[in-house]
Design an enzyme around this catalytic site. Structure first.
Site, PDB file in Angstrom:
ATOM      1  N   THR A 155       8.369   3.977  -3.719  1.00  0.00           N
ATOM      2  CA  THR A 155       7.765   4.595  -4.899  1.00  0.00           C
ATOM      3  C   THR A 155       8.429   5.924  -5.217  1.00  0.00           C
ATOM      4  OG1 THR A 155       5.722   3.454  -4.353  1.00  0.00           O
ATOM      5  CG2 THR A 155       5.563   5.254  -5.956  1.00  0.00           C
ATOM      6  N   SER A 179       0.846  -1.195   0.000  1.00  0.00           N
ATOM      7  CA  SER A 179       0.000   0.000   0.000  1.00  0.00           C
ATOM      8  C   SER A 179       0.877   1.240   0.000  1.00  0.00           C
ATOM      9  CB  SER A 179      -0.914   0.024   1.234  1.00  0.00           C
ATOM     10  OG  SER A 179      -1.616   1.253   1.286  1.00  0.00           O
ATOM     11  N   VAL A 233       7.489   2.385   4.086  1.00  0.00           N
ATOM     12  CA  VAL A 233       8.440   1.758   3.162  1.00  0.00           C
ATOM     13  C   VAL A 233       7.915   1.853   1.728  1.00  0.00           C
ATOM     14  CG1 VAL A 233       9.669  -0.365   2.554  1.00  0.00           C
ATOM     15  CG2 VAL A 233       9.366   0.245   4.952  1.00  0.00           C
ATOM     16  N   CYS A 234       6.618   1.632   1.540  1.00  0.00           N
ATOM     17  CA  CYS A 234       6.029   1.705   0.192  1.00  0.00           C
ATOM     18  C   CYS A 234       6.143   3.117  -0.376  1.00  0.00           C
ATOM     19  CB  CYS A 234       4.563   1.281   0.228  1.00  0.00           C
ATOM     20  SG  CYS A 234       4.308  -0.393   0.828  1.00  0.00           S
ATOM     21  N   ASP A 235       5.903   4.112   0.480  1.00  0.00           N
ATOM     22  CA  ASP A 235       6.039   5.516   0.104  1.00  0.00           C
ATOM     23  C   ASP A 235       7.478   5.779  -0.351  1.00  0.00           C
ATOM     24  OD1 ASP A 235       4.803   8.562   1.127  1.00  0.00           O
ATOM     25  OD2 ASP A 235       6.966   8.341   0.932  1.00  0.00           O
TER      26      ASP A 235
END
EC number: 1.11.1.24
Length: 172
Positions: A69, A59, A64-66
Site C-alpha cells: 500500500t 489486511s 507485505v500489505c503495508d
C-alpha cells in the site's frame, strides 16, 4: 453459489480456496459494493472515466500489505489525475483510516470489503478459509475493461509493482 477454486493459491505453502471467477485481461470489470466508511458505500461506477489501479490486500496490518500500500501510494503521485489507486481489504473502515493516518498514506483510496465480501467474490479473490481477500492487482481502463491482472500464487509474496504501473501507463 459462487465458483470455488480449490488450491488456487497458498498461505505459507498451505493450499487455500478462492471464491469467484478467475478474471483475465479483456474481461469487463465486475461491479462491486464496498464501504468507504461506516455509512457510505462505493462501487465501480464511483470511479467512472478513470483508470483504476486496484491493489487488493488481506489486511493493512501485515508487513507485505503495508509495504504494498505504501508503494502504490508513492507511485500514485506520478500517475496523474486520470488514475485512481484503490486499496481493497477486509479491514474495517476505522482500521483503514487509522492505518492511513499513521502511515501518512494520502493518495490511495481505501475501500473495505468487510460487509458483504462483494469485491472478493466478484473478482475471484475471496479466501474461503479466512474470509479475507487474496493479494492481487487489477488495472481497469476508463471504460471498465480489465487491462492487467495479477493473482498472487502465495499470499505472503509481493506483487509485480513495476508491471502494474506499466499497465496503467500503457492505457494513456
Amino acid at each position: 453459489m459462487a465458483q470455488e477454486r480449490s488450491g488456487a493459491a497458498t498461505f505459507k505453502g498451505n493450499p487455500i480456496t478462492l471464491i469467484g471467477p478467475q478474471l483475465k485481461a479483456g474481461d469487463n470489470a465486475p461491479d462491486f459494493t464496498v464501504s468507504k466508511n461506516l455509512l457510505e458505500d462505493a462501487s465501480l461506477k464511483d470511479f467512472a472515466g478513470k483508470i483504476k489501479l486496484i491493489s487488493v490486500v488481506p489486511s493493512l496490518d501485515t508487513g507485505v500489505c503495508d509495504a504494498q500500500t505504501r508503494r502504490f501510494n508513492e507511485e500514485a503521485a506520478g500517475l496523474g489525475d486520470d488514475v485512481v489507486v484503490l486499496t481493497v481489504s477486509a479491514d474495517l473502515p476505522f482500521a483503514q483510516a487509522r492505518w492511513c493516518g499513521a502511515a501518512g498514506v494520502d493518495r490511495v483510496v481505501t475501500l473495505s470489503d468487510y460487509k458483504s465480501r462483494s469485491f472478493g467474490e466478484a473478482y475471484g479473490v475471496l479466501i474461503k478459509e479466512f474470509q479475507l481477500d487474496m493479494r492481487s492487482i487489477f488495472v481497469v481502463d476508463a471504460n471498465d475493461k480489465i487491462a492487467y491482472v495479477e493473482y498472487l500464487g502465495e499470499m505472503t509474496e509481493h506483487p509485480n509493482y513495476e508491471a502494474a504501473v506499466e499497465a496503467v501507463k500503457s492505457l494513456r
